[in-house]
Write an enzyme that holds these catalytic residues in place. Structure first.
Site, PDB file in Angstrom:
ATOM      1  N   GLU A 106      -2.580  -6.284  21.344  1.00  0.00           N
ATOM      2  CA  GLU A 106      -2.691  -5.034  20.986  1.00  0.00           C
ATOM      3  C   GLU A 106      -3.995  -4.295  21.159  1.00  0.00           C
ATOM      4  O   GLU A 106      -5.122  -4.912  21.173  1.00  0.00           O
ATOM      5  CB  GLU A 106      -1.963  -4.845  19.730  1.00  0.00           C
ATOM      6  CG  GLU A 106      -0.319  -4.454  19.909  1.00  0.00           C
ATOM      7  CD  GLU A 106      -0.365  -3.094  20.653  1.00  0.00           C
ATOM      8  OE1 GLU A 106      -1.035  -2.363  21.094  1.00  0.00           O
ATOM      9  OE2 GLU A 106       1.047  -2.766  20.889  1.00  0.00           O
ATOM     10  N   GLU A 138       6.676  17.647  22.997  1.00  0.00           N
ATOM     11  CA  GLU A 138       5.642  17.140  23.568  1.00  0.00           C
ATOM     12  C   GLU A 138       5.542  17.806  24.842  1.00  0.00           C
ATOM     13  O   GLU A 138       4.310  18.350  25.533  1.00  0.00           O
ATOM     14  CB  GLU A 138       5.277  15.586  23.853  1.00  0.00           C
ATOM     15  CG  GLU A 138       4.892  14.904  22.858  1.00  0.00           C
ATOM     16  CD  GLU A 138       5.862  14.487  21.478  1.00  0.00           C
ATOM     17  OE1 GLU A 138       6.906  15.027  21.777  1.00  0.00           O
ATOM     18  OE2 GLU A 138       5.249  14.197  20.682  1.00  0.00           O
TER      19      GLU A 138
HETATM   20  C1  FMN Z   1      -1.110   2.696  26.099  1.00  0.00           C
HETATM   21  C2  FMN Z   1      -0.440   2.943  24.730  1.00  0.00           C
HETATM   22  C3  FMN Z   1       0.513   2.263  24.137  1.00  0.00           C
HETATM   23  C4  FMN Z   1       0.915   2.515  22.944  1.00  0.00           C
HETATM   24  N1  FMN Z   1       1.969   1.649  22.383  1.00  0.00           N
HETATM   25  C5  FMN Z   1       2.433   2.015  21.152  1.00  0.00           C
HETATM   26  C6  FMN Z   1       3.305   1.297  20.397  1.00  0.00           C
HETATM   27  O1  FMN Z   1       3.658   0.072  21.115  1.00  0.00           O
HETATM   28  N2  FMN Z   1       3.807   1.675  19.328  1.00  0.00           N
HETATM   29  C7  FMN Z   1       3.591   2.794  18.878  1.00  0.00           C
HETATM   30  O2  FMN Z   1       4.293   3.091  17.696  1.00  0.00           O
HETATM   31  N3  FMN Z   1       2.896   3.577  19.179  1.00  0.00           N
HETATM   32  C8  FMN Z   1       1.864   3.321  20.403  1.00  0.00           C
HETATM   33  N4  FMN Z   1       1.297   3.929  20.906  1.00  0.00           N
HETATM   34  C9  FMN Z   1       0.622   5.294  20.141  1.00  0.00           C
HETATM   35  C10 FMN Z   1       1.553   6.556  20.369  1.00  0.00           C
HETATM   36  O3  FMN Z   1       2.036   6.663  21.580  1.00  0.00           O
HETATM   37  C11 FMN Z   1       1.264   7.426  19.462  1.00  0.00           C
HETATM   38  O4  FMN Z   1       1.136   7.194  18.264  1.00  0.00           O
HETATM   39  C12 FMN Z   1       2.263   8.881  19.834  1.00  0.00           C
HETATM   40  O5  FMN Z   1       1.616   9.870  18.714  1.00  0.00           O
HETATM   41  C13 FMN Z   1       3.664   8.601  19.375  1.00  0.00           C
HETATM   42  O6  FMN Z   1       4.098   9.689  19.550  1.00  0.00           O
HETATM   43  P1  FMN Z   1       5.003  10.550  18.340  1.00  0.00           P
HETATM   44  O7  FMN Z   1       3.809  11.370  17.642  1.00  0.00           O
HETATM   45  O8  FMN Z   1       5.886  11.452  19.036  1.00  0.00           O
HETATM   46  O9  FMN Z   1       5.785   9.553  17.392  1.00  0.00           O
HETATM   47  C14 FMN Z   1       0.608   3.618  22.598  1.00  0.00           C
HETATM   48  C15 FMN Z   1      -0.062   4.535  23.085  1.00  0.00           C
HETATM   49  C16 FMN Z   1      -0.673   4.165  24.286  1.00  0.00           C
HETATM   50  C17 FMN Z   1      -1.539   5.226  24.688  1.00  0.00           C
HETATM   51 MN    MN Z   2       6.000  13.653  18.486  1.00  0.00          MN
END
Ligand code: FMN
Ligand code: MN
Lengths: 390, 492
Positions: free
Chosen positions: B276, B227
């Site tokens: 959520e 990222e």
């Molecule tokens: C405010 C906010 C809260 C989030 N909470 C969660 C969470 O609790 N669990 C989760 O899996 N993704 C959550 N997300 C979504 C992840 O950040 C998103 O799926 C992201 O792609 C995960 O990163 P990765 O792609 O590197 O796995 C949240 C996003 C935001 C903006």
């Molecule tokens: Mn990622």
């Protein structure tokens, strides 16, 4: 004579395609010769390299004609005379050579003696077309095949109005300084439906006949005022999903360097139109895109619409001439095409069913149709070919 | 001007009228959550809390850090400002800019020597999470959530991939936390790689980072993509990181609070539930979550903790995660040859709808002839990546602006045949948080998805319906004339 009606329909299509600048006149020449069982066909029109016969490939015979004998051709001379004196009367007509030039006069001419008898021009049919001067179609054979007869005259007569419209179209489109109004007039005058669409099927031009067809409540094609805003244009669409898809494919081809193609469109009432899609010739494309066509010239497709089974039965006398039917046979044929059963025909004509059955056998024999269905198809196509003059 | 930390961002927002200082002491126990919720729902300025009725001073909380604003034309001003885009940028414009950055080469982070978060460091026995102001956000939450908007740093054992992501984390006790670590999320994958070696996963949780970082942490980038490098490409500068004190990781140098430690995937404790993004407070009991053991807590003086009160739109799941998913899908669709004008998750859909709009000539551009085949293709492209969490896709012509709810509702209602042309996907992976999932679907993390065809009948080709609106249904001259003469008619 079995496939003649289909050949005729295709030939009409080829004529307009040639006139519109797509397709080839040589193809038209070939088709005319095939339909009329002729060896040569002649239509001399001006072009980039001066006047020449558009209907035959250049060979020794054509060169000799163009170089010298054209000026000695008595049929051409007769055409010039007729055109000059009574053009309205002659335009669109076709006649046996013997009716145009007396037989012995022809046989004694230098043209015949030095040229025509060696070059498959013993027997001739002439059909009249022309804009500012006579540009007849002359169809000919050598002696081996025998003389033409009225059937052949009839066939050429069927084609002549289309030839006339096509050469009008050719003249309009060929001129670079042509104004849109003139092109429009030429396209409006065509006895077939004509449309010009862009690659997205937005209609850029449509003539009156096509407009009327599209407005029909049962038509298989329709025009559609498009949004999102008023004034976003009018599009061509097909009632059936499948036909719409084929239409898009053909237009995509015609507007992207391909050749387009032909399809059939079926109306709700069963009527069928032939739709030909071809790249729009440059001149036409420039006209419809208007003044701003400078920078990126958009590609357009030319659409030609012809009814294939217009519910107009051929006239009885036309059938007599085409197939050599007796008057009674021709009337039975017309009645049958109108949907009557043999029994009904017998009742209506107050004759026995036996008589009608034997007339039907004769009709099928003379028209070389395999069965009544086959014959009905023939009749439908012939009906469509009766020029639709307004 | 680049916004290199949260404080610069707060100043920028203050200048735009988007900050509300809250000096009155508020309770971390639901009151603060309720205020943030109300701000999110009303588009009020982001509250900056400096005193807590039930917690000692020394920390501040920024609520609704990237929620929408109620001010006309400035709905996405916080998101736009976070990404240094013009304040009036629409969400769709923001998504477009992000999608475009995906084709730029990565700019990797730059490691700096010091960071303000190390102004206060506790390690070992000194570690005490209870010193941080951690709110109970919803009535029904199973714990106090420390992380709602922070960046979790995780690196594969071979060091080849460093993932930054947001996932909720609640405090268990002074030294332990737990949270959602889904196997399909990258943090879950990385943690599994460590667990497979029998080791806990080192992590860093950077809270209160520079404003662009949460956006990239929420982006559904493919696995094995850092990222930090993508964010460098988007912001056109390397993101500054700093070495952690107790784990072999670098974390964003801008952090207000930095928490380090190890995530033990095999050690379970009760996690959740929590209100959520779909807009509900789950009524089911807590589930097992893995345990984060904290080895160090560092923070700036007067550190600021950003807090999202997830729930009914629009909060940061919708404005940040939703925008990033939109951007990723827009990019993926275009890469797959689908000429999407835009792909956008309307915030009011709470991440359950994504609208794809297409120019009228999509057939010529894709070579696909039937609307249903197009919908099928869109679904295949979308649902094959982790951006495909949005379960319902609406395909419309691009005369519709999916960010205009009035237009969208009208178009979906009037252009969608109940039966024709939709592409139905019966069994796809899905986020168990999706609101309406049945119990077996939540357990399997699989459900059905659909692409709604709202395009005109195929036989129309490129023709579109003519809209009977003031803007579309009259010639331009009339529209101009009516506008010009409006006051002459007597209207004000
Ligand atoms: C405010 C906010 C809260 C989030 N909470 C969660 C969470 O609790 N669990 C989760 O899996 N993704 C959550 N997300 C979504 C992840 O950040 C998103 O799926 C992201 O792609 C995960 O990163 P990765 O792609 O590197 O796995 C949240 C996003 C935001 C903006
Ligand atoms: Mn990622």
């Amino acid at each position: 004579m079995k496939d003649t009606e289909r050949d005729l329909a295709d030939c009409v299509g080829a004529i307009y395609q040639a006139g519109a600048g797509d397709g080839s006149w040589l193809d038209v020449g070939e088709r005319i010769c095939r339909i009329m069982d002729a060896r040569r066909a002649l239509l001399v029109l001006g072009g980039p390299g001066g006047p020449r016969n558009l209907l035959m490939p250049a060979d020794g015979s054509e060169t000799a004609y163009a170089g010298y004998f054209h000026a000695r051709d008595p049929y051409a001379a007769k055409a010039r005379y007729d055109f000059a004196t009574a053009r309205a009367h002659h335009l669109g007509n076709a006649k046996l050579g013997t009716e145009l030039v007396a037989e012995n006069e022809f046989l004694n001419s230098e043209f015949y003696y030095d040229f025509a008898r060696h070059h498959e021009r013993r027997h001739v049919i002439g059909g009249m077309a022309g804009l500012t001067e006579a540009t007849p179609i002359l169809v000919s054979r050598g002696d081996d095949t025998g003389a033409f007869d009225e059937t052949h005259v009839r066939l050429l007569k069927t084609l002549m109005p289309h030839v006339q419209r096509a050469i009008e179209l050719r003249a309009r489109l060929g001129r670079n300084d042509e104004t849109f109004a003139l092109t429009r007039a030429a396209l409006e005058a065509l006895p077939v439906g004509v449309g010009v669409v862009d690659a997205g099927l937005k209609i850029r031009f449509i003539n009156d006949l096509a407009r009327r067809y599209l407005a029909g409540p049962d038509a298989g094609l329709f025009s559609l005022r498009s949004g999102p805003c008023v004034g976003s244009g009018v599009y061509l669409a097909a009632m059936s999903r499948e036909e719409a898809s084929v239409l898009r494919r053909l237009v995509a081809s015609a507007t992207s360097g391909g050749t387009g193609g032909a399809m059939r469109v079926t109306s709700r009432n069963g009527a069928v139109v032939g739709l030909m899609v071809a790249p729009a010739p440059q001149g036409l494309a420039a006209d419809v895109s208007g003044m701003d066509g400078g920078a990126a010239r958009e590609a357009f497709a030319l659409l030609i619409l012809r009814p294939l089974n217009r519910k107009v039965a051929p006239q009885a006398d036309m059938l007599c001439e085409m197939f050599g039917f007796s008057r009674a046979e021709a009337e039975v044929a017309v009645a049958l095409t109108g949907g009557a059963s043999a029994e009904e025909v017998a009742r209506r004509r107050s004759v026995s069913l036996m008589t009608v059955r034997s007339q039907i056998r004769s009709i099928l024999g003379k028209s070389e149709a395999e069965n009544l269905r086959d014959f009905e198809r023939t009749m439908a196509t012939l009906g469509a070919l009766v020029p639709q003059l307004r | 001007m680049p916004l290199l930390d949260l404080r610069q961002y707060i100043e920028a927002l203050r200048n735009l009228g988007e900050i509300q200082e809250v000096a009155a002491p508020v309770s971390l126990d639901l009151e603060l959550g309720a205020i943030i919720r109300h701000c999110s729902e009303t588009g009020s300025p982001a509250p900056l809390f400096s005193a807590f009725a039930d917690h000692p001073s020394g920390f501040r909380i920024l609520g609704a850090p990237a929620a929408t604003s109620a001010r006309r034309g400035l709905a996405m001003v916080r998101a736009a400002t976070s990404l240094e885009l013009p304040p009036t940028s629409s969400g769709i414009e923001i998504a477009e800019a992000i999608a475009a950055s995906l084709d730029l080469p990565a700019i990797n982070p730059q490691i700096v020597d010091s960071a303000p978060c190390f102004e206060n460091i506790s390690t070992g026995d000194d570690v005490d999470l209870n010193r941080l102001p951690v709110p109970l956000l919803h009535d029904g939450d199973g714990g106090r959530y420390l992380n709602t908007f922070g960046c979790i740093v995780a690196r594969t054992p071979d060091g080849s991939w460093t993932n930054w992501s947001i996932a909720r984390i609640m405090v268990v006790d002074g030294k332990r936390m737990t949270g959602l670590v889904s196997p399909q999320q990258h943090i879950g994958m990385v943690a599994k790689a460590w667990a497979d070696m029998g080791k806990p996963m080192p992590f860093a949780l950077a809270l209160g980072v520079e404003p662009s970082i949460p956006f990239i942490c929420a982006m559904p980038l493919p696995a094995k993509v850092d990222e930090s490098g993508r964010l460098g490409a988007l912001m056109r500068r390397p993101i500054r990181t700093v070495r952690c004190r107790t784990v072999g990781l670098e974390a964003p140098a801008s952090a207000e609070i930095l928490i380090e430690g190890y995530l033990h995937l095999d050690e379970k404790t009760k996690e959740g539930p929590m209100g959520e993004y779909p807009g509900y407070i789950p009524t089911e009991p807590a589930r097992d979550g893995p345990v984060y053991h904290v080895s160090a807590i560092s923070h700036r003086h007067d550190a600021i903790l950003p807090v999202v009160a997830a729930g009914e739109p629009a909060e940061e799941n919708h404005t940040v995660w939703g925008t990033m998913i939109s951007a990723q899908i827009l990019h993926d669709l275009r890469a797959a040859g689908i000429p999407a004008t835009t792909a956008w998750i309307p915030q009011q859909s709470a991440m359950h709808w994504l609208v794809v709009t297409l120019p009228r000539d999509w057939r010529r551009r894709t070579g696909i002839d039937a609307a249903q085949a197009l919908c099928q293709r869109i679904g295949e492209v979308m649902f094959s990546t982790k951006a495909g969490v949005v379960p319902k896709v609406i395909v419309l012509n691009d005369d519709i602006n999916p960010d205009d709810l009035k237009e969208l509702v009208w178009a979906f209602a009037t252009r969608c045949h109940p039966l024709l042309g939709h592409a139905v996907f019966r069994d796809e992976p899905e986020d168990p948080l999706v609101a309406y999932l049945r119990t077996n679907e939540k357990t399997a993390a699989r459900t059905g998805k659909v692409v709604y065809n709202c395009l005109p009948p195929d036989e129309w080709g490129e023709a579109l319906p003519v809209r009977a609106s003031f803007r579309h249904g009259y010639p331009a001259e009339i529209v101009d004339r009516v506008k010009r003469r409006w006051s002459e008619y007597g209207f004000r």
